[in-house]
Enzyme design. Structure first.
Site, mmCIF file in Angstrom:
data_model
loop_
_atom_site.group_PDB
_atom_site.id
_atom_site.type_symbol
_atom_site.label_atom_id
_atom_site.label_comp_id
_atom_site.label_asym_id
_atom_site.label_seq_id
_atom_site.Cartn_x
_atom_site.Cartn_y
_atom_site.Cartn_z
ATOM 1 N N ASN A 26 0.865 -1.182 0.000
ATOM 2 C CA ASN A 26 0.000 0.000 0.000
ATOM 3 C C ASN A 26 0.901 1.231 0.000
ATOM 4 O O ASN A 26 1.482 1.577 1.025
ATOM 5 C CB ASN A 26 -0.891 -0.052 1.254
ATOM 6 C CG ASN A 26 -1.740 1.197 1.406
ATOM 7 O OD1 ASN A 26 -1.807 2.038 0.507
ATOM 8 N ND2 ASN A 26 -2.394 1.320 2.555
ATOM 9 N N TRP A 27 1.002 1.866 -1.162
ATOM 10 C CA TRP A 27 1.904 3.030 -1.273
ATOM 11 C C TRP A 27 1.349 4.247 -0.546
ATOM 12 O O TRP A 27 2.046 5.250 -0.401
ATOM 13 C CB TRP A 27 2.133 3.378 -2.747
ATOM 14 C CG TRP A 27 2.941 2.381 -3.529
ATOM 15 C CD1 TRP A 27 3.380 1.157 -3.108
ATOM 16 C CD2 TRP A 27 3.402 2.524 -4.878
ATOM 17 N NE1 TRP A 27 4.090 0.539 -4.110
ATOM 18 C CE2 TRP A 27 4.116 1.354 -5.213
ATOM 19 C CE3 TRP A 27 3.279 3.530 -5.844
ATOM 20 C CZ2 TRP A 27 4.706 1.170 -6.471
ATOM 21 C CZ3 TRP A 27 3.857 3.343 -7.100
ATOM 22 C CH2 TRP A 27 4.572 2.170 -7.403
ATOM 23 N N GLU B 9 -6.775 4.575 8.166
ATOM 24 C CA GLU B 9 -6.584 5.997 7.836
ATOM 25 C C GLU B 9 -7.845 6.566 7.196
ATOM 26 O O GLU B 9 -8.174 7.742 7.397
ATOM 27 C CB GLU B 9 -5.355 6.154 6.922
ATOM 28 C CG GLU B 9 -4.067 5.892 7.707
ATOM 29 C CD GLU B 9 -2.927 5.311 6.907
ATOM 30 O OE1 GLU B 9 -2.980 5.325 5.663
ATOM 31 O OE2 GLU B 9 -1.974 4.807 7.538
ATOM 32 N N GLU C 273 -4.886 -4.906 10.808
ATOM 33 C CA GLU C 273 -3.884 -3.860 10.965
ATOM 34 C C GLU C 273 -4.131 -3.119 12.279
ATOM 35 O O GLU C 273 -4.946 -2.175 12.315
ATOM 36 C CB GLU C 273 -3.973 -2.866 9.807
ATOM 37 C CG GLU C 273 -3.711 -3.485 8.448
ATOM 38 C CD GLU C 273 -3.202 -2.442 7.456
ATOM 39 O OE1 GLU C 273 -2.172 -2.696 6.844
ATOM 40 O OE2 GLU C 273 -3.815 -1.368 7.326
ATOM 41 N N GLY D 189 2.905 2.368 10.830
ATOM 42 C CA GLY D 189 3.842 3.475 10.667
ATOM 43 C C GLY D 189 4.578 3.860 11.940
ATOM 44 O O GLY D 189 5.186 4.927 12.016
HETATM 45 P P1 13P Z 1 3.256 0.416 7.680
HETATM 46 O O1 13P Z 1 3.786 -0.876 7.068
HETATM 47 O O2 13P Z 1 3.940 1.629 7.171
HETATM 48 O O3 13P Z 1 3.200 0.326 9.166
HETATM 49 O O4 13P Z 1 1.738 0.563 7.163
HETATM 50 C C1 13P Z 1 0.879 -0.507 7.249
HETATM 51 C C2 13P Z 1 -0.360 -0.170 6.514
HETATM 52 O O5 13P Z 1 -1.136 0.678 6.941
HETATM 53 C C3 13P Z 1 -0.624 -0.872 5.259
HETATM 54 O O6 13P Z 1 -1.913 -0.645 4.797
#
Ligand code: 13P
Length: 252
Positions: A9-10, A99, A169, A175
């Site tokens: 997921n960019w 998000e 998640e 993040g």
């Molecule tokens: P990170 O790998 O940057 O923690 O993000 C995970 C994410 O939200 C993938 O959709």
């Protein structure tokens, strides 16, 4: 039978030239690895879908979108419909990412509507669920995830349910560099699979791939993926580096 899947997921990163570099570098890196045991999906921002789907034609990965409108085509300025995605050779679409839930107030009902529109276009939904830190600390995580799963996806008939992917998640791991332990991931993945088993049956539960997302990287991917109910990962930050992304995909 459920597949091993790694999806990148960019998010809202890269300009056109950078996206071009990244996808070509993913394509080149892929040629050096054996990825026959895993389905790799790349989810760029909307404006780069065509670029990524062009490269995918001669490469071993699929194209996914990060979101879709909850309406059919029509007067919805700024939105992108499921049928538009289908016409761009998009095979997967993330829905209900935390998000989107947080910044765009997406509800479980919105998620349910989006999943229906995607399935109508034969696009595989990747439905995200996960609890906040506060919810985990107050021991509400099972309840939160149960509600997200029940309201977001359990309206489907069995034959549609088994076409879907779920991504766990935990919001506190996204993040932050704070990955869930393999035991924490396994516990929730097994819980989600049990919910599917209870609502449908074991055959359906065994068809649905459940991915882990949240600070997954080449160092921790193999221990997470070694767990019984962890079928792969949804990768954010590490999917922006071709080598890291492909190394994660080869961590089964
Ligand atoms: P990170 O790998 O940057 O923690 O993000 C995970 C994410 O939200 C993938 O959709």
């Amino acid at each position: 039978m459920r597949r091993n899947i790694v999806a990148g997921n960019w998010k809202m990163n890269k300009n056109f030239a950078e996206a071009d570099d990244l996808i070509n570098s993913i394509e080149e890196t892929l040629r050096q690895y054996d990825t026959t045991d895993v389905d790799i999906i790349v989810c760029p921002p909307f404006p780069f879908l065509e670029l990524v789907s062009d490269v995918s034609e001669d490469a071993n990965f699929f194209v996914g979108a990060q979101n879709v409108a909850k309406f059919d085509n029509g007067a919805y300025t700024g939105e992108i419909s499921a049928s538009m995605l289908k016409s761009m050779a998009v095979d997967y679409c993330i829905v209900g990412h935390s998000e989107r839930r947080k910044y765009f107030f997406e509800t479980n009902q919105d998620v349910a509507q989006k999943i229906d529109l995607l399935l109508k276009e034969d696009i595989t939904p990747i439905m995200c669920v996960g609890e906040s830190l506060e919810e985990r600390e107050s021991n509400k995580h099972f309840e939160v995830i149960r509600k997200q799963v029940e309201e977001g996806i359990f309206h489907l008939r069995a034959e549609d349910m088994q076409r879907c992917i779920i991504a766990y998640e935990p919001v506190w791991a996204i993040g932050t560099g704070k990955t869930a332990t393999k035991e924490q991931a396994q516990e929730i993945h097994a819980f989600i699979r049990q919910l599917i088993r209870e609502k449908y049956n074991d055959d359906v539960a065994q068809e649905v791939s459940i991915l882990y997302g949240g600070s997954c990287n080449p160092k921790n991917a193999s221990e997470l993926f070694s767990m019984e109910d962890v079928d792969g990962g949804l990768i954010g930050g590490a999917s922006l580096k071709a080598k890291d992304f492909i190394e994660i995909a080869c961590s089964f």
